[in-house]
Design an enzyme around this catalytic site. Structure first.
Site, short mmCIF file in Angstrom:
data_model
loop_
_atom_site.label_atom_id
_atom_site.label_comp_id
_atom_site.label_asym_id
_atom_site.label_seq_id
_atom_site.Cartn_x
_atom_site.Cartn_y
_atom_site.Cartn_z
N THR A 94 -28.93 3.33 52.23
CA THR A 94 -28.70 4.74 53.07
C THR A 94 -27.18 4.93 52.80
O THR A 94 -26.25 4.06 53.22
CB THR A 94 -29.03 4.67 54.63
N LYS A 169 -32.60 11.90 54.68
CA LYS A 169 -32.83 10.67 55.27
C LYS A 169 -31.57 10.75 56.80
O LYS A 169 -31.92 10.74 57.76
CB LYS A 169 -32.14 9.55 54.57
N LYS A 244 -23.76 4.45 62.14
CA LYS A 244 -23.54 4.95 60.46
C LYS A 244 -24.30 6.07 59.99
O LYS A 244 -23.47 6.86 59.52
CB LYS A 244 -24.14 3.63 59.57
P1 NAD Z 1 -27.94 -6.00 55.16
O1 NAD Z 1 -26.58 -6.07 55.39
O2 NAD Z 1 -28.70 -7.09 55.75
O3 NAD Z 1 -28.11 -6.05 53.84
C1 NAD Z 1 -27.23 -5.81 52.50
C2 NAD Z 1 -26.89 -6.86 51.50
O4 NAD Z 1 -26.23 -6.41 50.34
C3 NAD Z 1 -26.35 -8.04 52.24
O5 NAD Z 1 -27.11 -9.25 51.84
C4 NAD Z 1 -25.08 -8.15 51.51
O6 NAD Z 1 -24.46 -9.36 51.20
C5 NAD Z 1 -25.30 -7.42 50.03
N1 NAD Z 1 -24.25 -7.09 49.41
C6 NAD Z 1 -23.04 -6.37 49.95
N2 NAD Z 1 -22.19 -6.01 48.64
C7 NAD Z 1 -22.94 -6.61 47.53
C8 NAD Z 1 -22.59 -6.51 46.26
N3 NAD Z 1 -21.25 -6.22 45.88
N4 NAD Z 1 -23.38 -7.23 45.47
C9 NAD Z 1 -24.42 -7.75 45.73
N5 NAD Z 1 -25.06 -7.69 47.13
C10 NAD Z 1 -24.09 -7.25 48.19
O7 NAD Z 1 -28.50 -4.67 55.35
P2 NAD Z 1 -29.93 -4.11 55.22
O8 NAD Z 1 -30.40 -4.03 56.94
O9 NAD Z 1 -30.74 -4.68 54.58
O10 NAD Z 1 -29.58 -2.34 54.99
C11 NAD Z 1 -29.62 -2.28 53.73
C12 NAD Z 1 -29.44 -0.68 53.62
O11 NAD Z 1 -30.78 -0.07 54.36
C13 NAD Z 1 -28.35 -0.01 54.47
O12 NAD Z 1 -27.54 1.02 53.51
C14 NAD Z 1 -28.72 0.46 55.61
O13 NAD Z 1 -28.27 1.54 56.35
C15 NAD Z 1 -30.54 0.75 55.14
N6 NAD Z 1 -31.52 0.87 56.27
C16 NAD Z 1 -31.49 -0.36 57.18
C17 NAD Z 1 -32.48 -0.26 57.98
C18 NAD Z 1 -32.90 -1.45 58.94
O14 NAD Z 1 -33.46 -1.32 59.86
N7 NAD Z 1 -32.05 -2.50 58.80
C19 NAD Z 1 -33.49 0.67 58.13
C20 NAD Z 1 -33.46 1.71 57.14
C21 NAD Z 1 -32.40 1.65 56.24
#
Ligand code: NAD
Length: 297
Positions: A94, A169, A244
């Protein structure tokens, strides 16, 4: 079987990558956190030591990263020019609409097909492969992405051209953030007026106040036994993530000239809730901030 690179195997990315493996695809994963990469490898993915290594030879590249700056960086340094020309790039993070559109343009100029495909449904939806994908991109790119997305979700809506998945979204989550704050205010007002929460629920869940924040995610314990209110507001959908998404909506409104006065007020409530140390709680816990303020007056 498709060769898929998966970058960002955190809370959402890990179960999404698992579902791609379950569907028989060959997945090469990369994450900057070694423990998370090891967890993906345990599930059957090949661990790469960089994004560039992960995308070498990939037919499809999926990214699931925290925010626009991460997507921009990973695309510039790890994907564009490193993935084979013609590969399909799917960004499920997102992020802000402006960055999404800039990344689309860079991908197009580099000879890649791309879709932005943010999700709704949370970690539970990612695990159960029931996510909703809101997809932006050309008809051809979306048609190529659809079979891959179907391995991770149930509903796939093509929202229009580049960035329109992100637009859908943030518009949806802006509604959600406002609606939850309004439901929470109504339940606190009911408490003040001596109206039982269950009675208010019985009326509003079948009347014109009805909405998802009330009927599926009720912010008081009792009426909806599965809502986070019944487990101390453990997320669910953390207030930090709601903040966010509200921030992305306000940013998009400013850039496009839309008037979002109610969203601005709701966002300030989530900001206050997060500042009070509750960013990790479910966003429906906003009712506790509203109740605390009410009692103080
Ligand atoms: P998260 O922080 O658990 O996962 C993101 C991952 O990206 C982490 O493991 C981090 O180490 C990795 N990362 C960061 N920089 C990086 C790089 N340069 N190279 C490789 N990996 C890298 O977050 P999440 O909860 O999995 O959410 C991911 C996305 O989905 C976000 O944009 C969030 O807004 C969206 N989202 C989350 C949810 C939820 O309920 N968690 C629901 C809908 C949407």
């Amino acid at each position: 079987m498709t060769k898929i690179a998966f970058i960002g195997v955190g809370n959402m990315g890990n179960p999404m990558a698992r579902n791609l493996l379950k569907a028989g695809h060959q997945v090469t994963a990369f994450d900057v956190v070694p423990d998370l990469l090891a967890k993906a490898a345990e599930a059957g993915a090949t661990a790469a030591s960089s994004a560039g290594e992960a995308v070498a030879g990939a037919e499809v590249v999926v990214t699931m990263l925290p925010a626009g700056k991460h997507v921009d960086q990973v695309y510039r340094e790890g994907i564009l020019g490193k993935a084979p020309k013609g590969a399909l790039l799917i960004d499920c993070s997102t992020i802000d609409v402006a960055t999404a559109r800039a990344v689309h343009e860079a991908a197009r100029a580099g000879g890649y097909a791309m879709v932005d495909a943010p999700v709704s449904g949370g970690v539970g939806g990612a695990e159960a492969a029931t996510l909703t994908f809101m997809v932006g991109g050309s008809d051809d790119a979306v048609a190529r992405a659809r079979p891959v997305l179907e391995n991770m979700g149930r509903t796939i809506v093509h929202c229009g051209g580049p960035g329109n998945g992100q637009a859908a979204k943030i518009c949806n989550n802006m509604m959600l953030g406002i609606q939850m704050a309004s439901v929470a205010e109504a339940f606190v007002l009911a408490e003040k007026l001596g109206l039982d929460a269950q009675r208010l629920f019985d009326v509003s869940s079948t009347a014109s106040g009805q909405c998802w924040s009330l009927t599926t995610y009720c912010p008081v314990p009792g009426p909806v036994p599965t809502s986070p209110a019944n487990r101390g507001y453990a997320p669910g959908f953390a207030a930090a993530l709601m903040l966010k998404d509200m921030g992305l909506a306000l940013q998009a409104a400013k850039a496009s000239g839309a008037d979002v006065a109610v969203a601005e007020k709701a966002a300030s409530l989530y900001q206050d809730y997060a500042d009070a140390g509750e960013a990790g709680k479910d966003f429906s816990g906003i009712i506790n901030l509203i109740r605390a303020r009410a009692s103080a007056e």
